[in-house]
Write a protein that holds these residues in place. Structure first.
Motif, PDB file in Angstrom:
ATOM      1  N   ALA A 107     -10.030   3.160 -33.380  1.00  0.00           N
ATOM      2  CA  ALA A 107     -10.582   3.818 -32.192  1.00  0.00           C
ATOM      3  C   ALA A 107     -10.638   2.855 -31.012  1.00  0.00           C
ATOM      4  CB  ALA A 107     -11.974   4.371 -32.494  1.00  0.00           C
TER       5      ALA A 107
ATOM      6  N   HIS B 175      -8.716   3.180 -27.541  1.00  0.00           N
ATOM      7  CA  HIS B 175      -9.505   3.161 -26.303  1.00  0.00           C
ATOM      8  C   HIS B 175      -8.950   2.096 -25.351  1.00  0.00           C
ATOM      9  CE1 HIS B 175     -13.906   3.258 -24.619  1.00  0.00           C
ATOM     10  NE2 HIS B 175     -13.021   3.282 -23.650  1.00  0.00           N
TER      11      HIS B 175
ATOM     12  N   THR C 258      -7.183  10.164 -28.628  1.00  0.00           N
ATOM     13  CA  THR C 258      -7.185   9.608 -29.986  1.00  0.00           C
ATOM     14  C   THR C 258      -8.465   8.827 -30.241  1.00  0.00           C
ATOM     15  OG1 THR C 258      -4.773   9.507 -30.060  1.00  0.00           O
ATOM     16  CG2 THR C 258      -5.973   8.065 -31.577  1.00  0.00           C
ATOM     17  N   ALA C 259      -8.840   7.993 -29.283  1.00  0.00           N
ATOM     18  CA  ALA C 259     -10.064   7.190 -29.445  1.00  0.00           C
ATOM     19  C   ALA C 259     -11.268   8.092 -29.633  1.00  0.00           C
ATOM     20  CB  ALA C 259     -10.258   6.280 -28.236  1.00  0.00           C
TER      21      ALA C 259
ATOM     22  N   LEU D 100     -11.287   9.652 -33.089  1.00  0.00           N
ATOM     23  CA  LEU D 100     -11.622   8.668 -34.123  1.00  0.00           C
ATOM     24  C   LEU D 100     -13.109   8.328 -34.105  1.00  0.00           C
ATOM     25  CD1 LEU D 100      -8.478   6.369 -33.843  1.00  0.00           C
ATOM     26  CD2 LEU D 100      -9.122   7.765 -35.832  1.00  0.00           C
ATOM     27  N   TYR D 101     -13.676   8.154 -32.917  1.00  0.00           N
ATOM     28  CA  TYR D 101     -15.125   7.911 -32.833  1.00  0.00           C
ATOM     29  C   TYR D 101     -15.884   9.088 -33.444  1.00  0.00           C
ATOM     30  CZ  TYR D 101     -14.258   4.063 -29.503  1.00  0.00           C
ATOM     31  OH  TYR D 101     -13.851   2.899 -28.886  1.00  0.00           O
TER      32      TYR D 101
ATOM     33  N   ALA E 265     -19.908   3.193 -32.949  1.00  0.00           N
ATOM     34  CA  ALA E 265     -19.128   4.399 -32.633  1.00  0.00           C
ATOM     35  C   ALA E 265     -19.839   5.218 -31.559  1.00  0.00           C
ATOM     36  CB  ALA E 265     -18.899   5.237 -33.886  1.00  0.00           C
TER      37      ALA E 265
ATOM     38  N   CYS F 147     -18.074   5.586 -27.968  1.00  0.00           N
ATOM     39  CA  CYS F 147     -17.758   6.959 -27.573  1.00  0.00           C
ATOM     40  C   CYS F 147     -18.439   7.261 -26.235  1.00  0.00           C
ATOM     41  CB  CYS F 147     -18.215   7.941 -28.652  1.00  0.00           C
ATOM     42  SG  CYS F 147     -17.656   9.625 -28.377  1.00  0.00           S
TER      43      CYS F 147
END
Length: 142
Positions: free
Chosen positions: A12, A16, A23-24, A27-28, A41, A45
């Motif tokens: 992530a 980022h 995507t980041a 994933l977070y 996370a 995020c």
């Protein structure tokens, strides 16, 4: 399980840092589905959402990070910064006092304190229109 979370967090962060925000974000969120209190996370995020101008959404994640681990300096800095950018100066001042009571006295807090006192206005409100923010939310599937 812990290795999986750390691996996902590394992925992530890499996404980022390479500006692959969708995507980041996903994933977070995957990490937070497994552990809703995972502080890194939550913080990252929130930082991503703040970077995109989604300050109200960012605040929720950053507050979760602070609540999960109030001893991490960067979480408080992010929280106070987002509160200032939301023009919530009283809340920012209160958060500043809470951070200081936990021993967070780094020089960045002096800069944030000045921003609160000067009633600094967020440049984000001028950078992103409401429709831009809605489009960003749609792209992230929020």
């Amino acid at each position: 399980m812990l290795d999986d979370v750390e691996n996902l967090l590394d992925q992530a962060i890499a996404a980022h840092e390479s500006s692959d925000f969708k995507t980041a974000f996903h994933l977070y969120r995957e990490i937070l589905t497994e552990d809703q209190n995972q502080p890194d996370a939550n913080h990252n995020c929130g930082a991503l959402l703040a970077q995109l101008g989604l300050l109200d959404d960012a605040l929720i994640f950053i507050q979760n990070a602070v609540n999960s681990n109030p001893y991490v300096h960067d979480y408080w800095v992010s929280l106070i910064d987002v509160l200032i950018r939301l023009n919530r100066y009283d809340d920012a001042a209160l958060a500043m006092e809470q951070a200081k009571s936990l021993g967070h006295n780094q020089s960045v807090f002096k800069d944030l304190s000045r921003a609160i006192k000067n009633r600094a206005k967020s440049s984000v409100k001028g950078l992103f229109s409401e429709s831009d923010l809605l489009k960003t939310k749609e792209k992230l599937d929020i």
